[in-house]
Structures are given as C-alpha cells and as structure tokens.
Design a protein around this motif. Sequence first.
Motif, PDB file in Angstrom:
ATOM      1  N   ASN A 143       0.786  -1.233   0.000  1.00 46.03           N
ATOM      2  CA  ASN A 143       0.000   0.000   0.000  1.00 46.03           C
ATOM      3  C   ASN A 143       0.819   1.285   0.000  1.00 46.03           C
ATOM      4  O   ASN A 143       0.299   2.348   0.327  1.00 46.03           O
ATOM      5  CB  ASN A 143      -0.993   0.040   1.178  1.00 46.03           C
ATOM      6  N   VAL A 144       2.100   1.222  -0.354  1.00 47.49           N
ATOM      7  CA  VAL A 144       2.853   2.456  -0.566  1.00 47.49           C
ATOM      8  C   VAL A 144       2.415   3.009  -1.923  1.00 47.49           C
ATOM      9  O   VAL A 144       2.344   2.269  -2.908  1.00 47.49           O
ATOM     10  CB  VAL A 144       4.373   2.206  -0.563  1.00 47.49           C
ATOM     11  N   ALA A 145       2.091   4.294  -1.983  1.00 47.30           N
ATOM     12  CA  ALA A 145       1.677   4.909  -3.252  1.00 47.30           C
ATOM     13  C   ALA A 145       2.799   4.772  -4.281  1.00 47.30           C
ATOM     14  O   ALA A 145       3.982   4.860  -3.945  1.00 47.30           O
ATOM     15  CB  ALA A 145       1.352   6.387  -3.026  1.00 47.30           C
ATOM     16  N   GLY A 160      -6.863   9.811   8.743  1.00 49.49           N
ATOM     17  CA  GLY A 160      -6.981   9.019   7.521  1.00 49.49           C
ATOM     18  C   GLY A 160      -6.966   7.537   7.841  1.00 49.49           C
ATOM     19  O   GLY A 160      -6.518   7.126   8.911  1.00 49.49           O
ATOM     20  N   GLU A 161      -7.445   6.741   6.908  1.00 53.05           N
ATOM     21  CA  GLU A 161      -7.467   5.290   7.103  1.00 53.05           C
ATOM     22  C   GLU A 161      -6.128   4.684   6.720  1.00 53.05           C
ATOM     23  O   GLU A 161      -5.530   5.053   5.714  1.00 53.05           O
ATOM     24  CB  GLU A 161      -8.557   4.650   6.232  1.00 53.05           C
ATOM     25  N   ALA A 162      -5.702   3.714   7.511  1.00 49.54           N
ATOM     26  CA  ALA A 162      -4.455   3.009   7.210  1.00 49.54           C
ATOM     27  C   ALA A 162      -4.607   2.079   6.004  1.00 49.54           C
ATOM     28  O   ALA A 162      -3.616   1.597   5.473  1.00 49.54           O
ATOM     29  CB  ALA A 162      -4.019   2.202   8.430  1.00 49.54           C
ATOM     30  N   LEU A 163      -5.851   1.859   5.562  1.00 44.77           N
ATOM     31  CA  LEU A 163      -6.113   0.882   4.497  1.00 44.77           C
ATOM     32  C   LEU A 163      -5.831   1.424   3.107  1.00 44.77           C
ATOM     33  O   LEU A 163      -5.680   0.660   2.167  1.00 44.77           O
ATOM     34  CB  LEU A 163      -7.588   0.447   4.548  1.00 44.77           C
ATOM     35  N   VAL A 164      -5.797   2.731   2.936  1.00 45.80           N
ATOM     36  CA  VAL A 164      -5.719   3.298   1.584  1.00 45.80           C
ATOM     37  C   VAL A 164      -4.272   3.556   1.180  1.00 45.80           C
ATOM     38  O   VAL A 164      -3.418   3.814   2.013  1.00 45.80           O
ATOM     39  CB  VAL A 164      -6.543   4.601   1.457  1.00 45.80           C
TER      40      VAL A 164
END
Length: 413
Positions: A142-144, A327-331
């Motif tokens: 999940n790293v952009a 913010g959500e940790a999921l995104v």
Amino acid sequence: GDVDSGTLPASGASSKKERKGKELRSWDGQPAGGPKKLNYADESQKPSSEMSSAKLEQMKEIFGAKEGGGPVDLNAPVSEDEEEEEEEEAEAAASSGKAPPLKKRQSSMMMMLRKINLNRPIDDEDLAPVLAAIKEKLMGKNVAEEIAVKLCDSVGSSLRGQKCASFTSIKSMATEALEAALTRILTPRRRVDVLAEVQAAKARSQPYVVVFLGVNGVGKSTTLSKVAYYLRSNGLSVMLCACDTFRSGAVEQLRVHAQCLDVPVFEKGYGRDASGIAADGIAYAKQQGYDVVLVDTAGRMQDNEPLMRALAKLVNTNRPDLVLFVGEALVGNDSVDQVTKFNQALMDLSQVRDPRLIDGIVLTKFDTIDDKVGAAISMVYVTGKPIVFVGVGQTYADIRNLNVKMVVKQLVK
C-alpha cells in the motif's frame, strides 16, 4: 464579553431543506434528525440529551470507558504477534554471540555463494532487478506508486558506484539502504508531545485546542474520543466542540461519546457557521478553565471546494494549537491525494498570509492491515508531518504511538 453558555449542550435544529438519503441513525434515543422546530427559549420544547443510565452503561461497555484505570500506554504492544516479535528480538540480542542453526548457516552460505562479490562497482544493470522487486513489494504493501519510485531512486543513488563487501549481496545492501530511508522518513523532525504542549498552554492560561479533519467515514469522531480518553487518563480536563454542522446525527454521535467519557460537549446544532461555533467553544473553555478543547469537523471530500473553504476558515480564524488529519491506514494512493489536497486547500482558501496547515496525522484501523502499512510512509513522505497516533481497535484505550521499527520491518520483510 461573556460567551453564551446556554449552548452547552444544545440539540441540533434541522436544515431548511429536507433531502432524501439514507435512513438516519439514532444516536441518543431521540428520533433521527430531531423534531422539526426547536424553540430554545421554551425549555419544555428542548429535548433531553441524556441517555438512560442502562443505555449509558451499555455504551460505556462497548467503548471500554473505564474509570480510574491509569494513563493509557501509547507504547503498549498492539497484538500478541508484536509482543512475541519484541520478545524474540530481545532473545536474539541476548544470544547474539551464538552461532545460528546449521540449516540456516547452510542456506545463508548458498545465497552468499550465488551472489558473491564481483569486486567491481555496482551499476544500473546490477540494480535494475533489485529495485524493480523493491518497488513491487512496496506497492503490494500500500505504498503509493510515486512514493515507491522515489524510495527506489533513493536506494539506487546510495548504492550506485559502491563495491559489495565480501560475501554481501546487492539485495541485502539494498534492503539495508531501504530500511535506513524508511526509518528516516518515519522519524519526525518535530515530535508532537501532546501532554507537554497542553502543560505549556496551561502555563499561559489558555486551553490547548486540537482540530480533527479528514474525509467522510474515516473515524474522526471516534478518534477524537480516543484522544479525549487518553488526555482524561492523564488527569486533564477536556471539552468537546461539535463543529460538524453538516452531517445529520453528527452532534448526537458526539454527545453519546461525551456522556460515555463524562466530558462536556459545546454545541449549537446544525446549519450554523462552524468557525463561529469553534470560536465560541474555545472562549467558553477558557472562561471555564478547561485544559483541552477537541474540535470535531464535518467529513468532506478533498474536491468539495465550498466545504474545504469553510474548513480553511475554521482553522485559520481559530488558529488551533494542533491540526490533525485523520486518515485510514487501508488506503494507498488515495491517502496521498487526500492529505495533499487538504493541505493545499488550507493554504489556498485561507485568505491569510500565514495559513495554518496540517501538523500531524492519525491513522485509523491500523490493527486491520497486517503488513500493508504503506499509507503511513506515503502520508508522511508527502506532508513531512509525523504520525501522532494510530487507532488499533474499537475501544477508547485502543490508541498508540506509531511503532516505527515495526512498520519498517513489515515493509522490508
């Protein structure tokens, strides 16, 4: 002059237009949305904001609101796995003089022989497959993408032209360089020590003001309540301020939390100017001698300019001590877009020379993501701001500091 304390607490007036939408949730036993018209001058029309004692006890149990349990430990292990890993690390450190098991020694030796030092500087051809694997691994956690590319560039720059030490593989050198880069990003330049900052504000006879902002549905009100519980567990007096005047049920939701936490909530209902409510709430808190004011704001999408303008007005008019983006940790990529645009809106729409921007980040649902912890890196990388808290469960005590060592370990493993 004196602040109108008659608004503590008040109930929400309904908005002028009735819009169709999902059925509203009832938070305090009142019909969702409340009565059509409230005349606060007539006490008989003012709805009761108190839950029954049985309902209150039930809600307290759900949220884990305990009295006299001592301060919340922000560094406590989140899970048994984390506790076991810490114990294993301690044991490994204690027995570091011992030789590793034979099987492990043999596999390590084979790996070294396969990637034995060629005694020449590392070049792009050597790095390409290693960096491609690192990028894929980071994005899988999940790293952009843009952040993963920049991290790989950083690792490549630090290794290019170096020579491998004897029996060292390029992969292991790259992993070490990545660990160093991740640790550097997640270790804040400015550490936010909320307790120390509250004491400094008290010394100036000012309440310490925290504003919580973020997109819809990420858990701002619950996060605010967890922070309130943490502060209360450290002996501080807290007042909540209901500035989500947009979403039906928001004031009632905050009122439920306030009753569970046994703290007051300053409210003026719906459809009012949130910035003005915050100003009145802060003034009232100062008048009454509260140590901390926690300001709840309406969730909004980062592209909604009217709501972002209202948020910029609230933050820059009231100049809070701490602005926290929740913010959500999921995104992954979404988190970068959200936090960047929120910060940009605070800058562009504030109409002041020195706009107040986001000071730190709270990541919710951190206990649900296993090793997909990349949002933490992405958000800190683009803002340069620290992760102040992480949410790790449903109860008020489920709030922690970010365990940087553990996050880095999850990202490189």
